[in-house]
Scaffold this active site. Sequence first.
Site, PDB file in Angstrom:
ATOM      1  N   GLU A 108      -2.813  17.453  23.685  1.00 42.52           N
ATOM      2  CA  GLU A 108      -1.381  17.316  23.364  1.00 42.52           C
ATOM      3  C   GLU A 108      -0.510  18.005  24.420  1.00 42.52           C
ATOM      4  OE1 GLU A 108      -2.220  18.713  19.310  1.00 42.52           O
ATOM      5  OE2 GLU A 108      -0.964  17.059  18.628  1.00 42.52           O
ATOM      6  N   GLU A 128      -9.051  16.755  15.596  1.00 41.36           N
ATOM      7  CA  GLU A 128      -8.521  17.524  14.464  1.00 41.36           C
ATOM      8  C   GLU A 128      -9.042  17.015  13.131  1.00 41.36           C
ATOM      9  OE1 GLU A 128      -6.823  16.571  17.080  1.00 41.36           O
ATOM     10  OE2 GLU A 128      -5.331  18.058  17.677  1.00 41.36           O
TER      11      GLU A 128
HETATM   12  N1  3HC Z   1     -10.458  27.773  18.469  1.00 42.25           N
HETATM   13  C1  3HC Z   1     -11.116  28.943  18.382  1.00 42.25           C
HETATM   14  N2  3HC Z   1     -12.409  29.091  18.749  1.00 42.25           N
HETATM   15  C2  3HC Z   1     -13.054  28.008  19.200  1.00 42.25           C
HETATM   16  C3  3HC Z   1     -12.429  26.756  19.324  1.00 42.25           C
HETATM   17  C4  3HC Z   1     -11.061  26.663  18.935  1.00 42.25           C
HETATM   18  N3  3HC Z   1     -10.372  25.522  19.031  1.00 42.25           N
HETATM   19  N4  3HC Z   1     -13.312  25.872  19.807  1.00 42.25           N
HETATM   20  C5  3HC Z   1     -14.457  26.549  20.003  1.00 42.25           C
HETATM   21  N5  3HC Z   1     -14.305  27.834  19.633  1.00 42.25           N
HETATM   22  C6  3HC Z   1     -15.307  28.911  19.741  1.00 42.25           C
HETATM   23  C7  3HC Z   1     -16.506  28.663  18.848  1.00 42.25           C
HETATM   24  O1  3HC Z   1     -16.299  29.159  17.547  1.00 42.25           O
HETATM   25  C8  3HC Z   1     -17.599  29.409  19.592  1.00 42.25           C
HETATM   26  O2  3HC Z   1     -17.439  30.771  19.300  1.00 42.25           O
HETATM   27  P1  3HC Z   1     -18.724  31.752  19.267  1.00 42.25           P
HETATM   28  O3  3HC Z   1     -19.308  31.686  20.640  1.00 42.25           O
HETATM   29  O4  3HC Z   1     -18.143  33.052  18.896  1.00 42.25           O
HETATM   30  O5  3HC Z   1     -19.626  31.177  18.220  1.00 42.25           O
HETATM   31  C9  3HC Z   1     -17.229  29.218  21.058  1.00 42.25           C
HETATM   32  O6  3HC Z   1     -15.848  28.854  21.059  1.00 42.25           O
HETATM   33  C10 3HC Z   1     -18.017  28.141  21.766  1.00 42.25           C
HETATM   34  O7  3HC Z   1     -17.967  26.955  20.980  1.00 42.25           O
HETATM   35  P2  3HC Z   1     -19.237  25.993  20.853  1.00 42.25           P
HETATM   36  O8  3HC Z   1     -20.450  26.767  20.511  1.00 42.25           O
HETATM   37  O9  3HC Z   1     -18.835  24.889  19.946  1.00 42.25           O
HETATM   38  O10 3HC Z   1     -19.378  25.486  22.357  1.00 42.25           O
HETATM   39  P3  3HC Z   1     -19.750  24.072  22.927  1.00 42.25           P
HETATM   40  O11 3HC Z   1     -19.743  24.217  24.380  1.00 42.25           O
HETATM   41  O12 3HC Z   1     -20.960  23.537  22.238  1.00 42.25           O
HETATM   42  O13 3HC Z   1     -18.531  23.110  22.518  1.00 42.25           O
HETATM   43  C11 3HC Z   1     -16.246  22.467  22.255  1.00 42.25           C
HETATM   44  C12 3HC Z   1     -17.257  23.326  23.039  1.00 42.25           C
HETATM   45  C13 3HC Z   1     -16.534  20.977  22.510  1.00 42.25           C
HETATM   46  C14 3HC Z   1     -14.874  22.800  22.738  1.00 42.25           C
HETATM   47  C15 3HC Z   1     -16.402  22.741  20.742  1.00 42.25           C
HETATM   48  O14 3HC Z   1     -16.335  24.126  20.539  1.00 42.25           O
HETATM   49  C16 3HC Z   1     -15.339  22.117  19.876  1.00 42.25           C
HETATM   50  O15 3HC Z   1     -15.457  20.963  19.524  1.00 42.25           O
HETATM   51  N6  3HC Z   1     -14.324  22.896  19.516  1.00 42.25           N
HETATM   52  C17 3HC Z   1     -13.291  22.465  18.596  1.00 42.25           C
HETATM   53  C18 3HC Z   1     -12.306  21.565  19.270  1.00 42.25           C
HETATM   54  C19 3HC Z   1     -11.230  21.192  18.318  1.00 42.25           C
HETATM   55  O16 3HC Z   1     -11.458  20.825  17.183  1.00 42.25           O
HETATM   56  N7  3HC Z   1      -9.986  21.272  18.780  1.00 42.25           N
HETATM   57  C20 3HC Z   1      -8.874  20.970  17.945  1.00 42.25           C
HETATM   58  C21 3HC Z   1      -8.415  22.219  17.303  1.00 42.25           C
HETATM   59  S1  3HC Z   1      -7.151  21.938  16.112  1.00 42.25           S
HETATM   60  C22 3HC Z   1      -5.784  21.649  17.034  1.00 42.25           C
HETATM   61  O17 3HC Z   1      -5.827  21.632  18.224  1.00 42.25           O
HETATM   62  C23 3HC Z   1      -4.523  21.457  16.252  1.00 42.25           C
HETATM   63  C24 3HC Z   1      -3.433  20.956  17.134  1.00 42.25           C
HETATM   64  O18 3HC Z   1      -3.300  19.587  16.961  1.00 42.25           O
HETATM   65  C25 3HC Z   1      -2.129  21.616  16.840  1.00 42.25           C
END
Ligand code: 3HC
Length: 700
Positions: A108, A128
């Site tokens: 975004e 999301e």
């Molecule tokens: N916020 C906070 N922490 C996050 C995060 C996030 N968005 N995404 C990942 N983390 C943290 C995980 O909890 C993990 O923490 P830890 O090491 O303490 O356990 C660490 O980052 C690494 O994450 P992964 O083990 O999942 O690492 P990968 O390399 O396997 O994957 C990733 C990376 C593809 C970025 C995956 O973490 C992921 O899919 N994250 C979520 C992405 C997501 O859903 N984003 C949307 C968020 S909601 C949003 O943006 C609302 C907006 O529209 C306003």
Amino acid sequence: MTAITDMVAFEKDGDVAVLKINNPPVNALSHGVRKGLLEGMKMAEADEDVKAVVIHCEGRTFIAGADISEFGKPMQEPGLKETQDAIEDSSMPVVAAIHGTALGGGLEVAMTCHYRLGVPKAQYGQPEVKLGLLPGAGGTQRLPRITGVQKALEMCVIGNPIGSPEALETGLIDELVEDGDLLEAAKAFARRAVSENWPLKKVRDRDEKLADAKANPSIFDDFRRKVARKTRGFMAPEYNIRCIEAAVELPFDEGLQREQELFVEVMTSLQSQAQRYYFFSERQANKVPDITKETPLREIRKVGVLGAGTMGGGIAMNFANAGIPVVIVERDQEAIDRGLGVVRKNYERTAKRGRISMEDVDKRMELLQPALDKGAFADVDMVIEAVFEDMELKKSIFAELDGICREGAILATNTSALDVNEIAAMTKRPEDVIGLHFFSPANIMRLLEMVRATKTGQDVVATCLKLSKAIGKIPVVVGVCPGFVGNRMLFQRGIEANQLILEGASPYQVDQVIYDFGFPMGPFAMSDLAGLDIGWKEETSSSSTVREILCESGRRGQKNGRGYYVYDPETRASAPDQEVLDIIADFAKSKGIEQREVSDEEIRDRCLLPMVNEGCKILEEGKAMRASDIDVVWVNGYGWPVYRGGPMFWAESEGLGNIAEKIKGFGDSIGGDHWALSPLLEKLVADGQGFADLEPQTIR
Ligand code: 3HC
Ligand code: NAI
């Protein structure tokens, strides 16, 4: 370079300012990032030398989304919108330089930049929905203006990212940075934009890609129908659709406002709370209190699998998929041919669907080396035993493996319920023995219950945790007890489901209640699928349960078209069967049980509450590290709806006090060990505590 916040730095290279984000591990949009970007934009505007801005991230990825750990807490200013407005309304070109994953709020932000560049392996998504949310920072309004409505629906409602080639094709990125330095390429791009006086493209002003959907609004209902099965029970997919509808129907600012309203609704929903809890639970499950980065690891270069049946074949595929060679040993040529034949068919089916190439099929098959003698395990680094569920057989096999396998090799069993300590005791190296409980189909199901026996070495647990990541599994470390976490709790549900049908609920009603709760199927449909005759022997069958009687009358489940249900031979559609209801009624009568009408609520409580009670007993016996691990097992292995978080989260959302009261009530009226209230649950209620108040425990 000037540090603006501890997460964003301002760096000037001639006439280009770079806003460098550094917020490991995934550069989430934490307060320091939002503030840093906003201040950075102001600094750029105020600096006469600066003619363009590049947004770039350090580390492994571009911004991967909002900081989920900040959700539910008071919002610290500035909000994301203020930051995005500063970017979009900037008087100079702003370029997003994308590597890794531009997800959620990350995409975004990128869409408020005037231009976007990506490396070939970058991914772009609005995931999301997987957290029970919708893009709350303009994503549902800007994305369809770039990619068109159909693609935006797919990306927001399903939540899967797209790669760079597709992003380029749809216009989500303007250029691909094939090789070399992304940051340098982005600066050069920005300079071109300045020198050639490119327009400051604002996505919000572009309406041309909305025209198709405007002319054909049925696109939304068509999409709803298409995803109905997949999204059953979930709230967020529909909310995402409504936002994109708003993008088509309303002017940009009003659409944005609609998105905000709907975002607040999903954000405060129990479903999203459950899904966010689950996101962190899955990652938490990897963390074992007594295992650290310093725990030594063993190297796994080659694996052995014993038994090429239902499980052995699937288990072997996981390793072949990851490029790890596997030796598979069977009893005879026919069995090995059959086993490998099934594996090949599986791969070929995947290839037909276009997910892998025929060349990949051959490559993977080549990694599977068949053998008929366990001596072939002499040089493997790990053996996974997947023969029949028979303790004596498994014990003799482990004694044999002890003599064959090299020192330091890990010896694992895929038993689904047997005592791993007893199996380990057959070897002179119980520290090398572990349970690796894969779920069927083992090549697809991501859950891996990792059974830590009393003497299992820390290095063995650490190695298996690392290995599970390499083969794409979600590991949960559990302790030795009959059925471990998943099957032990499933068994409790089964006791009540079987009792309920004797009391007058039909198997179809029980299944419907469980299905409506959000499971993919109920217990009786599941029995039909697995086969009613698992563990049943004609010679010893004594009509002592409904299931035995069904087997005796030739009903084996889906495989022969008749079980609790009858199945259409063509479509495999299931239908209730009066004959089954008669069998049940007769059996109940013979046991002196009077049949009555049973309410859906009673079915739900009697099926689910013993599971929660058992989950608490598992915790108090130290067989699971934490309550959230139990939830990971149930969501991943048994289809507990993720929007209800898992049995333990669900129990808390219903109120542990309520749950305990009901269990006590059923304990009084029905009785039996499974209704004896867990002392841990009783104590939590008495102390006014929840599962999060319990320290993670080490399984021994
Ligand atoms: N916020 C906070 N922490 C996050 C995060 C996030 N968005 N995404 C990942 N983390 C943290 C995980 O909890 C993990 O923490 P830890 O090491 O303490 O356990 C660490 O980052 C690494 O994450 P992964 O083990 O999942 O690492 P990968 O390399 O396997 O994957 C990733 C990376 C593809 C970025 C995956 O973490 C992921 O899919 N994250 C979520 C992405 C997501 O859903 N984003 C949307 C968020 S909601 C949003 O943006 C609302 C907006 O529209 C306003
Ligand atoms: P299966 O009957 O499909 O396969 C077992 C295979 O082991 C057969 O091909 C058989 O020929 C082979 N075998 C038996 N003895 C052998 C020996 N001495 N040497 C070499 N091969 C031998 O059984 P399935 O379903 O694959 O189960 C295997 C194990 O996995 C069991 O312990 C079971 O409890 C467990 N399990 C099964 C699940 C399932 O859904 N089927 C799920 C999770 C675990």
